[in-house]
Design a protein around this motif. Structure first.
Motif, PDB file in Angstrom:
ATOM      1  N   UNK A  72       0.890  -1.291   0.004  1.00  0.00           N
ATOM      2  CA  UNK A  72       0.041  -0.142  -0.115  1.00  0.00           C
ATOM      3  C   UNK A  72       1.025   1.017  -0.043  1.00  0.00           C
ATOM      4  N   UNK A  73       2.288   1.085  -0.086  1.00  0.00           N
ATOM      5  CA  UNK A  73       3.178   2.346   0.142  1.00  0.00           C
ATOM      6  C   UNK A  73       3.939   2.256  -1.056  1.00  0.00           C
ATOM      7  N   UNK A  86      -2.392  -7.624  -1.399  1.00  0.00           N
ATOM      8  CA  UNK A  86      -1.862  -6.977  -0.262  1.00  0.00           C
ATOM      9  C   UNK A  86      -1.717  -8.096   0.867  1.00  0.00           C
ATOM     10  N   UNK A  87      -0.620  -8.274   1.290  1.00  0.00           N
ATOM     11  CA  UNK A  87      -0.312  -9.499   2.134  1.00  0.00           C
ATOM     12  C   UNK A  87      -0.192  -9.011   3.692  1.00  0.00           C
ATOM     13  N   UNK A  88      -0.167  -9.755   4.414  1.00  0.00           N
ATOM     14  CA  UNK A  88      -0.149  -9.684   5.965  1.00  0.00           C
ATOM     15  C   UNK A  88       0.698  -8.535   6.587  1.00  0.00           C
ATOM     16  N   UNK A  89       0.471  -7.684   7.334  1.00  0.00           N
ATOM     17  CA  UNK A  89       1.200  -6.616   8.077  1.00  0.00           C
ATOM     18  C   UNK A  89       0.805  -7.104   9.643  1.00  0.00           C
ATOM     19  N   UNK A  91       2.400  -5.887  13.081  1.00  0.00           N
ATOM     20  CA  UNK A  91       3.306  -5.386  14.409  1.00  0.00           C
ATOM     21  C   UNK A  91       2.748  -5.140  15.341  1.00  0.00           C
ATOM     22  N   UNK A  92       2.629  -6.202  16.483  1.00  0.00           N
ATOM     23  CA  UNK A  92       1.847  -6.066  17.586  1.00  0.00           C
ATOM     24  C   UNK A  92       2.787  -5.454  18.581  1.00  0.00           C
ATOM     25  N   UNK A 122       4.341   5.208  10.036  1.00  0.00           N
ATOM     26  CA  UNK A 122       2.691   5.445  10.110  1.00  0.00           C
ATOM     27  C   UNK A 122       2.410   4.727  11.328  1.00  0.00           C
TER      28      UNK A 122
ATOM     29  N   UNK B  36     -10.764 -12.851  -2.011  1.00  0.00           N
ATOM     30  CA  UNK B  36      -9.671 -11.873  -2.440  1.00  0.00           C
ATOM     31  C   UNK B  36     -10.224 -10.570  -1.689  1.00  0.00           C
ATOM     32  N   UNK B  40      -8.190  -8.876   1.552  1.00  0.00           N
ATOM     33  CA  UNK B  40      -7.647  -7.437   1.497  1.00  0.00           C
ATOM     34  C   UNK B  40      -8.242  -6.932   2.666  1.00  0.00           C
ATOM     35  N   UNK B  43      -6.554  -6.913   6.021  1.00  0.00           N
ATOM     36  CA  UNK B  43      -5.262  -6.122   5.984  1.00  0.00           C
ATOM     37  C   UNK B  43      -5.841  -4.586   6.219  1.00  0.00           C
ATOM     38  N   UNK B  44      -6.945  -4.107   5.381  1.00  0.00           N
ATOM     39  CA  UNK B  44      -7.319  -2.678   5.385  1.00  0.00           C
ATOM     40  C   UNK B  44      -7.665  -2.403   6.835  1.00  0.00           C
ATOM     41  N   UNK B  46      -6.689  -3.422   9.615  1.00  0.00           N
ATOM     42  CA  UNK B  46      -5.488  -3.050  10.569  1.00  0.00           C
ATOM     43  C   UNK B  46      -4.821  -1.588  10.281  1.00  0.00           C
ATOM     44  N   UNK B  51      -4.407  -3.579  16.482  1.00  0.00           N
ATOM     45  CA  UNK B  51      -4.401  -5.018  16.731  1.00  0.00           C
ATOM     46  C   UNK B  51      -3.474  -5.170  18.007  1.00  0.00           C
ATOM     47  N   UNK B  61      -3.363   5.090   4.257  1.00  0.00           N
ATOM     48  CA  UNK B  61      -2.122   4.590   3.592  1.00  0.00           C
ATOM     49  C   UNK B  61      -2.160   5.215   2.236  1.00  0.00           C
TER      50      UNK B  61
END
Lengths: 181, 327, 432
Positions: A72-73, A86-89, A91-92, A122, B36, B40, B43-44, B46, B51, B61
């Motif tokens: 997304x960046x 879009x894959x998993x982010x 940061x917990x 961000x 899909x 998606x 993730x959006x 988040x 979390x 973003x």
């Protein structure tokens, strides 16, 4: 045309050595920092995990772990032909006060790292961000350098550097696929 | 191979695969496309919802920087419009809301003219709400921009359907095998139609419940069952969605009185006790407290109504992001 | 006009005399002068009709020509030209113009406009009630004397059964040659159909469009059959669209009640599955129905329950058809596609014999509305339609002579097309 030549740069043992060297380096230099490893999707994630294991073993501390997807960046979303998934982010932890080690497999143009730095900022304001890569292949398009790297190689811009991890690809290997036009 | 060769490519060889440039109806989506969008959206979410420990200080973003999303609402709606607007803004798109006079079906400027005028000002995605079924489809054949259906007549409301599914998936892990009761005015409900298509494609069962005047026989299809008695339908429900009863429908004699409607189809605590322990309650909003749902249910522990609202933004971000890939 | 024309070696199809033979047809002074084998063609214009079908001029008993009042959609002249190009030598135009044809002046206006256009013949149908509002009767006898051939409030249903009864009774007393004035009925219960956009069923449920149940038609037709039985009026049902209506008419006919019926090419060819996609070209009233209904309509034509084919040619501008579905007007044009569509659906598929098909397009409408024509016989006016049954016909909007392009058949492929239309001996060659 399009005849490809593949050269293996690192095999399983070579990779283990290279990663071990980086891990040891980080453990030594950042011993007193509150550190977190953040792997950039996809191959940065298993790499970060291995580094954190080395770090834990050598320092007896458990560093925070995260993963970051920079899709997304990206700065080329107006040009790409294949729209990226879009894959998993994940940061917990609070990034404030932390020394973040951004981890990726290959450093090339520097644009992924630029995107990752923006994404990271961000989340908050880390104390410090360091960059660890396995392969630095040159051809930077932005003023970005790695603090820790496994190897530096000369490549042509059209070459493809492939890094495989057992966790994601079933084996450990670094190779260069040369593109002859 | 890699023309814009950088190491982006090494991490994302897969391409996102929405088949159409537009999002008109869940009826037209494949299972894979729905998955899909949901993946998606996860993730959006988040991006703007914390979390565990990690909090993002910036709840947006830059993905759609420089893109323009137009809200073209021919029918008043605050919720859906706000949700889409927020979604677009969280993706850094420029958002324009167009006020359209409700009586724009009169001669003179046609709806196609209106949209072509917008396009002449270079917009990328047009989010359309219209009281007539089929308007987004009509526009999709006539314009270059991506059309997102934000509700057309009694046809579909795909983003609502997707957020309902997202909410159920979040709660239950998997959609397959669930039984969702949709209670109320199915006949005029675009939400019901989107839920039916989306859920049945993912292997859930949908039970339509309401007075026969409001439940069209034509919707009976594989995975869909029709029942007229709420009390006997409730015990098998994993989730119950109440639809808003439009007071003005009463005058068209679809049912004798609101009182009689609530008596048979209003969800109260006693009724809900007939359902399974884990059964959750959904509502597309805005709710008529005391008509289709009692306040203590709407605000109670089984209600996921506010989750739906949160998830709405995430799902709409996902939709806008994925459609931008087709521009 | 003194020129002699000989149509040579065509397959002459005349349902009135059950004639189906390869023959020549000679035309002099606007009349058929001879029908026979190897006619003398000296000093004549010869039209080689080998492989072609020579039929009595086709008559469309149900069209909307929009003039006066809506000349941006169609005019009497453009509609009559469209008819010629569709193979029709005459059309009957419905009175729902603006103003409605409920006055002697309006009837005269249509007749004169048609005459000056000089294309297909145009027979006006006058309104049953003033402004077609279903309240008070028009001056039916005067309108009939002026040239109206039938009465109809087409587009609306006379919902008040008492008014309908009075209209039927009154029409019985108006006649020419001992035949009562026919009443053509658009029979759809307006209360049941209120707000409806398409056929009620699975597709309307999925599309979220209000449905028009098929019983809206059967209820109205059942009422009108009962009234026809009561009044002995000559009642004709326009654009029948449902299986149950066909059955009601079948039973009425078997009881000897004086009813006739027509069906449109689009109801014979298409179903409501066309509506997936919300294309307003398929928004038609009565709506396209189910496959079961469609098959029953074909069967009704075959067994004679349905007498005639009529197009319900209903021109609308693109601007109007581009409106949201529920605001767009009902209707499709049909004059220039009727021959290929019905030939393909009915004759090519073997449902109707060529003679029976020709009858539904010529003799039957003439008999029902008591019009001249419909027959190929010596001495009759030379209204003749020549059809090429082996041609391919691809429906392209650019080829239409009609001012409007709202055809539900655009993009579809059919067989057969009209190649010559003769109107009182005047030959229109339709080959492009």
């Amino acid at each position: 045309m399009n005849i490809k030549k593949q050269v293996t740069l690192l095999d399983k043992i070579g990779m283990e050595k290279a990663i071990g060297k980086i891990g040891a380096d980080i453990s030594k230099r950042l011993l007193n920092e509150n550190i977190a490893f953040v792997g950039i999707q996809t191959r940065g994630v298993p790499f970060a995990k291995r580094l954190s294991e080395i770090y834990s073993a050598q320092t007896n501390k458990t560093p925070a772990m995260g993963r970051l997807d920079i899709t997304l960046y990206r700065d080329d979303l107006n040009q790409v032909l294949d729209w990226p998934v879009v894959k998993e982010s994940e940061i917990d932890f609070k990034v404030e006060g932390k020394t973040i080690i951004l981890v990726d497999d290959v450093l090339f143009t520097g644009r992924t790292v630029r995107a990752a730095l923006n994404a990271l900022s961000d989340y908050g304001r880390p104390k410090c961000v360091k960059l660890a890569v396995l392969v630095d292949r040159g051809h930077r398009e932005l003023p970005i350098e790695a603090n820790y790297f496994g190897m530096k190689i000369e490549t042509s811009p059209l070459d493809y550097v492939s890094v495989l991890f057992n966790e994601t690809d079933g084996k450990d290997e670094v190779k260069i696929i040369e593109q002859n036009i | 191979m890699n023309k814009t060769s950088d190491n982006f490519n090494s991490s994302s060889i897969q391409s996102s695969a929405l088949n159409s440039r537009h999002l008109i109806a869940l009826e037209k989506l494949t299972c894979k496309e729905i998955e899909l969008i949901l993946e998606t959206a996860r993730e959006m979410k988040k991006v703007f919802i914390a979390s565990k420990e990690g909090t993002r200080s910036v709840k947006k973003v830059p993905a759609l920087q420089g893109r323009t999303v137009v809200m073209l609402f021919f029918e008043p709606s605050t919720r859906t419009r706000n949700s889409f607007e927020l979604a677009a803004k969280r993706l850094s798109a420029d958002v324009v809301s167009i006020a359209v006079s409700v009586s724009s079906t009169t001669k003179g400027e046609s709806i196609i003219d209106t949209v072509r005028n917008l396009e002449a000002m270079a917009c990328d995605i047009i989010v359309v709400r219209h009281k007539s079924s089929g308007v987004p489809e009509l526009l999709s054949h006539k314009v270059r921009s991506a059309i997102v259906n934000a509700g057309d007549g009694a046809h579909e409301h795909p983003s609502q359907g997707l957020l309902d599914i997202f909410t159920l998936k979040e709660r239950f892990g998997s959609i397959e095998g669930l039984n969702l009761l949709i209670v109320g005015d199915i006949l005029h409900s675009r939400v019901a139609r989107s839920d039916i298509w989306g859920l049945t494609k993912l292997g859930a069962k949908v039970t339509l419940v309401g007075p026969p005047t409001l439940v069209p026989q034509g919707l009976e299809m594989p995975g869909v069952e029709i029942q007229y008695d709420l009390d006997s339908a409730l015990p098998s429900a994993d989730a119950v969605m109440l639809l808003r009863i439009q007071q003005e429908r009463m005058e068209s004699t679809f049912f004798p009185s609101l009182r009689e409607y609530s008596h048979r189809y209003g969800l109260n605590k006693k009724r809900l006790s007939l359902a399974k322990k884990h059964c959750v309650v959904l509502h597309p909003g805005p709710i008529n407290r005391g008509v289709e749902i009692d306040s203590e249910i709407a605000d109670g522990p089984r209600s996921v109504i506010l989750d739906q609202v949160t998830n709405g933004v995430a799902v709409r971000m996902s939709i806008l992001y994925l459609l931008a890939g087709k521009l | 006009m003194n020129e002699k024309i000989v149509i040579k070696s065509g397959r002459v199809l005349d349902p009135a005399s059950h004639l189906d033979e390869i023959l020549d047809v000679a035309v002099i002074d606007g009349k058929i002068s001879e029908i026979g084998k190897s006619l003398n063609a000296e000093d004549s214009k010869v039209i080689n009709a080998e492989g072609l079908w020579v039929c009595p001029g086709f008559v469309d008993m149900h069209v909307h020509l929009r003039e006066p009042g809506q000349e941006d959609r169609e005019t009497i002249a453009s509609g009559a030209l469209s008819a010629v190009y569709g193979g029709f030598t005459a059309v009957c135009c419905m009175p729902n113009t603006d103003p409605a044809v409920d006055s002697v002046g309006a009837v005269r206006y249509i007749i004169e406009r048609a005459k000056s256009a000089g294309f297909a013949k145009v027979y006006p149908i006058a309104a049953i009630t003033q402004k077609s509002e279903g309240k008070s009767l028009t001056n039916m006898a005067s309108l009939f004397e002026e040239g109206a051939v039938a009465f109809s409030d087409d587009g609306r249903t006379v919902m008040d059964a008492l008014i309908m009864r009075r209209a039927m009774e009154y029409a019985r007393g108006i006649y020419t040659n001992g035949i009562s004035a026919p009443i053509s009925l658009h029979s759809i219960d307006e209360n049941l159909a209120r707000g409806g956009q398409i056929n009620e069923g699975k597709i309307s449920a999925i599309l979220g469009l209000a449905g028009i149940p098929s019983c809206a038609e059967t209820i109205a037709i059942a009422r009108d059959i009962a009234l026809a039985e009561l009044t002995h009026a000559k009642v004709h049902f326009a654009h029948v669209s449902t299986k149950n209506a066909v059955q009601l008419i079948r039973e009425a006919k078997s009881k000897g009640i004086s009813v006739t019926a027509e069906v449109t090419p689009h109801h014979l060819a298409l179903t409501d599955s066309e509506l997936i996609g919300y294309d307003t070209r398929f928004k038609i009233n009565p709506p396209l129905r189910s496959e079961e209904d469609r098959a029953a309509l074909c069967e009704g034509l075959k067994d004679g329950t349905i007498d005639a084919i009529a197009t319900d040619h209903a021109p609308h501008t693109q601007i109007d058809k581009d409106l949201p579905f529920d605001s767009a007007p009902f209707g499709t044009i049909g004059l220039e596609t009727a021959v290929p569509v019905t030939y393909t659906i009915l004759v090519k598929s073997g449902i109707l014999s060529p003679l029976k098909w020709v009858e539904a397009l010529s003799l039957a409408p003439c008999t029902i509305f008591n019009l001249p024509g419909g027959k190929l016989k010596v001495g009759a006016q030379a209204d003749i339609t020549v059809v090429d049954p082996s041609a391919d016909f691809f429906v392209e909007p650019d080829n239409f002579k009609s001012l409007s392009k709202n055809s539900c058949f655009i993009g579809k492929k059919y067989s057969a097309k009209p190649v010559f239309t003769f109107i009182e001996g005047k030959c229109f060659s339709l080959c492009l």
